[in-house]
Scaffold this motif. Structure first.
Motif, PDB file in Angstrom:
ATOM      1  N   MET A   1      76.361   8.383   2.843  1.00  0.00           N
ATOM      2  CA  MET A   1      75.084   7.767   3.143  1.00  0.00           C
ATOM      3  C   MET A   1      74.258   7.548   1.878  1.00  0.00           C
ATOM      4  O   MET A   1      73.665   6.489   1.704  1.00  0.00           O
ATOM      5  N   THR A   2      74.209   8.551   1.001  1.00  0.00           N
ATOM      6  CA  THR A   2      73.439   8.389  -0.233  1.00  0.00           C
ATOM      7  C   THR A   2      74.052   7.338  -1.139  1.00  0.00           C
ATOM      8  O   THR A   2      73.342   6.681  -1.880  1.00  0.00           O
ATOM      9  N   GLU A   3      75.376   7.158  -1.078  1.00  0.00           N
ATOM     10  CA  GLU A   3      76.021   6.098  -1.871  1.00  0.00           C
ATOM     11  C   GLU A   3      75.584   4.725  -1.384  1.00  0.00           C
ATOM     12  O   GLU A   3      75.372   3.823  -2.189  1.00  0.00           O
ATOM     13  N   MET A   4      75.452   4.580  -0.042  1.00  0.00           N
ATOM     14  CA  MET A   4      74.981   3.304   0.507  1.00  0.00           C
ATOM     15  C   MET A   4      73.553   3.012   0.060  1.00  0.00           C
ATOM     16  O   MET A   4      73.229   1.896  -0.331  1.00  0.00           O
ATOM     17  N   VAL A   5      72.710   4.034   0.137  1.00  0.00           N
ATOM     18  CA  VAL A   5      71.307   3.872  -0.265  1.00  0.00           C
ATOM     19  C   VAL A   5      71.229   3.541  -1.753  1.00  0.00           C
ATOM     20  O   VAL A   5      70.487   2.640  -2.158  1.00  0.00           O
ATOM     21  N   GLU A   6      72.018   4.233  -2.553  1.00  0.00           N
ATOM     22  CA  GLU A   6      72.034   3.973  -3.999  1.00  0.00           C
ATOM     23  C   GLU A   6      72.545   2.561  -4.292  1.00  0.00           C
ATOM     24  O   GLU A   6      71.998   1.860  -5.145  1.00  0.00           O
ATOM     25  N   GLY A   7      73.572   2.127  -3.567  1.00  0.00           N
ATOM     26  CA  GLY A   7      74.097   0.769  -3.739  1.00  0.00           C
ATOM     27  C   GLY A   7      73.069  -0.290  -3.386  1.00  0.00           C
ATOM     28  O   GLY A   7      72.919  -1.288  -4.085  1.00  0.00           O
ATOM     29  N   ARG A   8      72.333  -0.040  -2.293  1.00  0.00           N
ATOM     30  CA  ARG A   8      71.276  -0.957  -1.881  1.00  0.00           C
ATOM     31  C   ARG A   8      70.161  -1.014  -2.926  1.00  0.00           C
ATOM     32  O   ARG A   8      69.644  -2.076  -3.241  1.00  0.00           O
ATOM     33  N   ARG A   9      69.813   0.152  -3.451  1.00  0.00           N
ATOM     34  CA  ARG A   9      68.768   0.232  -4.465  1.00  0.00           C
ATOM     35  C   ARG A   9      69.178  -0.534  -5.730  1.00  0.00           C
ATOM     36  O   ARG A   9      68.380  -1.241  -6.323  1.00  0.00           O
TER      37      ARG A   9
END
Length: 194
Positions: A1-9
């Protein structure tokens, strides 16, 4: 989940940086076109209240600033319709491309001469680089406002801006586009009555 958020950021950061680069390219292109950096008067004002003056379109803001905010409203709506599901930052990038493209065209001899021939802007010399860059920034303000505000509020503010500038300076975004594309002599006469 944090990888998705980081990718979006990271994706959002990329598009916001791309927006800043578009503005930088606009500024450099206008410099290469021979546009003046600031008003030839030698100083910078926050707001130029006199439309028929050598300071109009030369300072940070003027009576045409609401038109650029409305550009932001319109570009938000357009990108919402044609880029549904795409990140806001990517849609803002498309809006910046359109606005910066317009700013370059607006400050080209073909449009400057068209304004002089078809509108009441007989002494129009184009925007200073500062004013043109701020026009793009005000478009971003309008875009981000439209993103956060209810549609009805955005529409009401656009109508208010059009009516206010139409009443105060006998010009607004609607009249500006109409007179640029299809000049109406009666409107030109009315606008000249300031």
């Amino acid at each position: 989940m944090t990888e998705m958020v980081e990718g979006r950021r990271q994706q959002q950061s990329f598009w916001f940086i791309a927006c800043a680069l578009v503005l930088l390219v606009q500024i450099v292109a206008e410099h290469m076109m021979g546009r003046v950096p600031i008003c030839t008067c030698g100083y910078v004002k926050l707001f130029e209240p006199v439309v028929k003056s050598s300071g109009n379109s030369q300072h940070i803001a003027d009576w045409y600033t609401p038109s650029h905010i409305i550009h932001g409203f319109l570009f938000f709506g357009l990108t919402h319709l044609i880029m549904r599901g795409k990140p806001l930052s990517m849609r803002l990038f498309v809006a910046m491309l359109i606005e910066s493209g317009w700013e370059l065209l607006e400050n080209s001899p073909i449009i400057i001469n068209r304004y002089r021939a078809a509108t009441i802007s007989l002494d129009y010399v184009g925007d200073s680089i500062l004013n043109s860059a701020m026009d793009a920034v005000f478009m971003v303000v309008g875009f981000l406002f439209a993103w956060r505000a209810p549609v009805a509020v955005t529409i009401a503010i656009a109508i208010f801006f059009e009516l206010l500038t139409g009443w105060l300076i006998r010009d607004n975004l609607t009249l500006n586009v109409l007179m640029l594309v299809w000049p109406v002599e009666a409107i030109k006469t009315w606008q000249g009555g300031i």
